[in-house]
Motif scaffolding. Structure first.
Motif, mmCIF file in Angstrom:
data_model
loop_
_atom_site.group_PDB
_atom_site.id
_atom_site.type_symbol
_atom_site.label_atom_id
_atom_site.label_comp_id
_atom_site.label_asym_id
_atom_site.label_seq_id
_atom_site.Cartn_x
_atom_site.Cartn_y
_atom_site.Cartn_z
ATOM 1 N N LEU A 242 0.965 -1.051 0.041
ATOM 2 C CA LEU A 242 0.009 -0.145 0.073
ATOM 3 C C LEU A 242 0.628 1.373 -0.008
ATOM 4 N N SER A 243 1.939 1.318 0.657
ATOM 5 C CA SER A 243 2.822 2.551 0.767
ATOM 6 C C SER A 243 3.514 2.552 -0.735
ATOM 7 N N ARG A 244 3.883 1.723 -1.466
ATOM 8 C CA ARG A 244 4.339 1.688 -2.736
ATOM 9 C C ARG A 244 3.151 2.359 -3.714
ATOM 10 N N LEU A 245 1.873 1.721 -3.646
ATOM 11 C CA LEU A 245 0.852 2.540 -4.383
ATOM 12 C C LEU A 245 0.677 3.911 -4.072
ATOM 13 N N ALA A 246 0.589 4.173 -2.864
ATOM 14 C CA ALA A 246 0.455 5.598 -2.351
ATOM 15 C C ALA A 246 1.552 6.683 -2.776
ATOM 16 N N ALA A 247 2.685 6.016 -2.790
ATOM 17 C CA ALA A 247 3.899 6.900 -3.056
ATOM 18 C C ALA A 247 3.970 7.037 -4.668
ATOM 19 N N HIS A 248 3.382 6.228 -5.370
ATOM 20 C CA HIS A 248 3.559 6.254 -6.751
ATOM 21 C C HIS A 248 3.108 7.590 -7.269
ATOM 22 N N ARG A 249 4.152 8.209 -8.429
ATOM 23 C CA ARG A 249 3.617 9.542 -8.995
ATOM 24 C C ARG A 249 3.148 9.031 -10.351
ATOM 25 N N TRP A 250 2.010 9.252 -10.681
ATOM 26 C CA TRP A 250 1.397 8.901 -11.897
ATOM 27 C C TRP A 250 1.645 10.253 -12.951
ATOM 28 N N CYS A 294 -7.845 16.597 -10.706
ATOM 29 C CA CYS A 294 -7.786 15.255 -10.731
ATOM 30 C C CYS A 294 -7.803 14.464 -12.129
ATOM 31 N N THR A 295 -7.993 15.307 -12.936
ATOM 32 C CA THR A 295 -8.025 14.693 -14.487
ATOM 33 C C THR A 295 -6.921 14.971 -15.454
ATOM 34 N N ILE A 296 -5.818 15.315 -14.770
ATOM 35 C CA ILE A 296 -4.579 15.310 -15.455
ATOM 36 C C ILE A 296 -3.751 13.888 -15.490
ATOM 37 N N ARG A 297 -4.173 13.041 -14.761
ATOM 38 C CA ARG A 297 -3.513 11.822 -14.390
ATOM 39 C C ARG A 297 -4.541 10.866 -13.772
ATOM 40 N N ASN A 298 -3.750 9.485 -13.641
ATOM 41 C CA ASN A 298 -4.469 8.648 -12.790
ATOM 42 C C ASN A 298 -4.466 8.672 -11.411
ATOM 43 N N THR A 299 -5.172 8.141 -10.719
ATOM 44 C CA THR A 299 -5.047 8.329 -9.093
ATOM 45 C C THR A 299 -5.531 6.817 -8.569
ATOM 46 N N LEU A 300 -4.885 6.679 -7.385
ATOM 47 C CA LEU A 300 -5.224 5.465 -6.625
ATOM 48 C C LEU A 300 -5.039 5.849 -5.177
ATOM 49 N N ALA A 320 -7.241 -5.141 2.140
ATOM 50 C CA ALA A 320 -7.304 -3.957 1.607
ATOM 51 C C ALA A 320 -8.241 -3.682 0.578
ATOM 52 N N GLU A 321 -8.673 -2.485 0.501
ATOM 53 C CA GLU A 321 -9.507 -2.039 -0.715
ATOM 54 C C GLU A 321 -9.005 -0.466 -1.154
ATOM 55 N N VAL A 322 -8.774 -0.664 -2.570
ATOM 56 C CA VAL A 322 -8.126 0.739 -2.978
ATOM 57 C C VAL A 322 -9.047 1.355 -4.101
ATOM 58 N N ASP A 323 -9.196 2.708 -4.206
ATOM 59 C CA ASP A 323 -9.993 3.180 -5.210
ATOM 60 C C ASP A 323 -9.216 3.808 -6.345
ATOM 61 N N GLY A 324 -9.218 3.210 -7.486
ATOM 62 C CA GLY A 324 -8.337 3.543 -8.547
ATOM 63 C C GLY A 324 -9.222 4.370 -9.603
ATOM 64 N N ARG A 325 -8.591 5.359 -10.327
ATOM 65 C CA ARG A 325 -9.179 6.097 -11.474
ATOM 66 C C ARG A 325 -8.281 6.170 -12.456
ATOM 67 N N PHE A 326 -8.717 6.075 -13.585
ATOM 68 C CA PHE A 326 -7.678 6.149 -14.807
ATOM 69 C C PHE A 326 -8.094 7.010 -15.959
ATOM 70 N N LEU A 327 -7.564 7.528 -16.459
ATOM 71 C CA LEU A 327 -8.071 8.416 -17.828
ATOM 72 C C LEU A 327 -8.273 7.772 -19.078
ATOM 73 N N PRO A 328 -9.076 7.982 -19.726
ATOM 74 C CA PRO A 328 -9.382 7.429 -21.194
ATOM 75 C C PRO A 328 -8.068 6.787 -21.905
ATOM 76 N N GLY A 329 -8.129 5.481 -22.212
ATOM 77 C CA GLY A 329 -7.048 4.927 -22.897
ATOM 78 C C GLY A 329 -6.148 4.469 -22.191
ATOM 79 N N GLU A 330 -6.139 4.548 -20.600
ATOM 80 C CA GLU A 330 -5.206 4.132 -19.894
ATOM 81 C C GLU A 330 -5.429 3.092 -19.209
ATOM 82 N N GLN A 331 -6.463 2.198 -19.050
ATOM 83 C CA GLN A 331 -6.892 1.301 -18.374
ATOM 84 C C GLN A 331 -5.887 0.073 -18.288
ATOM 85 N N ASN A 332 -5.480 -0.323 -19.534
ATOM 86 C CA ASN A 332 -4.488 -1.564 -19.322
ATOM 87 C C ASN A 332 -3.005 -1.049 -18.830
ATOM 88 N N ALA A 333 -2.488 0.204 -19.208
ATOM 89 C CA ALA A 333 -1.253 0.731 -18.350
ATOM 90 C C ALA A 333 -1.309 1.072 -16.894
#
Length: 447
Positions: A242-250, A294-300, A320-333
């Motif tokens: 979870l720490s790695r997820l939270a620290a990631h810079r999209w 919140c719409t210039i990058r993905n978030t988690l 754990a549960e996490v809320d992820g949001r991704f931009l159009p065309g970004e789902q796979n990445a």
């Protein structure tokens, strides 16, 4: 501001929208998301009765007891045009009464606002729609094209008992529909055009949403005594992930609608928003910055963490549960990055996964919405934006319907619109609802 009148629109709509909104706010439609709660049945019956009183036949649909939606249709002047869908949700999130100035089920008019859970999200908008339908019934007016109406259950969860249900079990109700309007757009943000210039009102109209990736994570380890070495500790493994997820810079990526938004804000404000420093610019611009921060990058974001039952027992698994949001065309990445950050010892499963959706921000529908707002506010600057969250638009996109966020409101400059969503002391100005009815009338009779 003096609003331009609507020829033939009966003045009684102002009284109607206040009564309708207040009544809806007093009906508890809390949706905890776990299948409990009172359900939407009482509110759905209220809506159906209001429609029937205006001569509009309403149908109730209920895939599960008390999880009720309302479907209806209004004939337009030009039956050859594709119908337009107007959809909204009846359910709300929980509110803790002790935290509120007024009770969240009060529906009271206080300091010019109607107070209660759902005032902006989104019973106020439903009241505007119903008030307009009742005004048309009195005056004999009609929308330009057929209107398909859907007042839905379960939007505050996954939509399984609402939008997902009606788009499958009642697919024929939406035959021929290509476009729709719903929540979270068309509201005013008052800003100064330059440091010395006059105030202007920006009206963001939603033309898309980021995709949704709600995920449940599970780490497995070796159970044992809390005094042991704990070399295979599921809790520790999950916390590190979870720490790695939270620290990631999209990375930043601007989709076309956000490009258009930034260009429009440049022109309206008489400044240049630095595209290389958008995080700082979002903070500097305050309410306007919220339109793109919140719409210039993905978030988690990690949101739920559960593990263990006793302090001296190492559990064999942690969740754990996490809320992820991704931009159009970004789902796979997006998913590939999440899996890399989680590592091999943490398993992932989707609670809910929905692709990002988009509508045409350069088409005639957007232009008609912008014109309708300007007809009521000569200082209006309509702009497109992408919603950071999600709505029932995703379910309708699956059957080929593009939804615009268009629930017009003229707001007091000191009322923070986004803070009202799921927040304490949610309220909506009555004058703002009256403005919204006029704008909707203009749009629906012209487009």
């Amino acid at each position: 501001m003096t609003a331009i009148g609507q020829p033939g629109l009966h003045d009684g709509y102002a009284t109607d929208v206040a009564e309708l909104c207040s009544d809806l706010l007093r009906i508890d439609t809390t949706n905890p998301g776990d299948g409990s709660g009172p359900g939407e049945r009482q509110a759905a019956e209220y809506v159906a009765e209001a429609l029937e009183a205006a001569g509009v036949r309403a149908t109730l649909t209920e895939p599960r007891p008390r999880r009720t939606s309302v479907l209806a249709r209004i004939d337009g002047e030009n039956r050859d045009l594709p119908p337009l869908l107007v959809h909204g949700h009846l359910d709300t999130v929980h509110a803790e009464p002790r935290d509120w100035t007024l009770h969240p089920l009060s529906g009271d008019l206080h300091h010019g606002c109607l107070w209660g859970r759902g005032a902006v999200d989104m019973k106020g908008t439903l009241a505007m729609t119903l008030a307009l339908v009742r005004a048309w019934a009195r005056t004999g007016q009609k929308p330009r094209r057929d209107l398909v109406l859907a007042f839905l259950a379960d939007e505050e969860s996954t939509g399984e008992y609402g939008s997902r249900h009606v788009t499958t079990a009642h697919r024929d109700h939406f035959a021929g529909v290509e476009e729709a309007i719903s929540e979270s757009g068309g509201f005013s943000i008052t800003t100064r055009t330059t440091r010395t210039g006059p105030d202007a009102r920006v009206y963001p109209i939603a033309v898309g949403e980021r995709g949704t990736a709600w995920m449940r994570l599970t780490a497995h380890g070796t159970a044992g005594h809390g005094s042991g070495p704990g070399q295979d500790n599921a809790v520790a493994e999950l916390v590190h992930a979870l720490s790695r997820l939270a620290a990631h810079r999209w990375p930043t990526r601007l989709v076309p609608a956000v490009h258009t938004l930034l260009d429009a804000l440049d022109q309206t404000l008489g400044i240049r928003i630095d595209r290389d420093r958008l995080e700082e610019e979002a903070i500097r611009l305050g309410g306007l910055g919220e339109l793109f921060d919140c719409t210039i990058r993905n978030t988690l974001n990690p949101t739920v963490l559960t593990a263990g039952q006793k302090v001296n027992v190492i559990p064999s698994r942690a969740h754990a549960e996490v809320d992820g949001r991704f931009l159009p065309g970004e789902q796979n990445a997006f998913v590939e990055t999440v899996d890399r950050l989680l590592g091999p010892k943490v398993a992932r499963e989707f609670i809910n996964c929905e692709e990002a959706v988009a509508a045409d921000h350069e088409g005639p529908a957007f232009g008609a919405m912008a014109e309708a707002i300007r007809s009521q506010d000569p200082h209006a600057h309509p702009v497109p934006f992408i919603q950071s969250g999600g709505t029932d638009a995703k379910a309708f996109a699956r059957i080929g319907i593009s939804t615009y966020g268009f629930a017009p409101l003229l707001l007091d400059p000191h009322l923070h619109y986004y803070a009202m969503f799921h927040g304490v002391d949610e309220r909506v100005p009555l004058s703002g609802l009256e403005f919204g009815v006029r704008v909707l009338h203009r749009f629906l009779t012209a487009h």
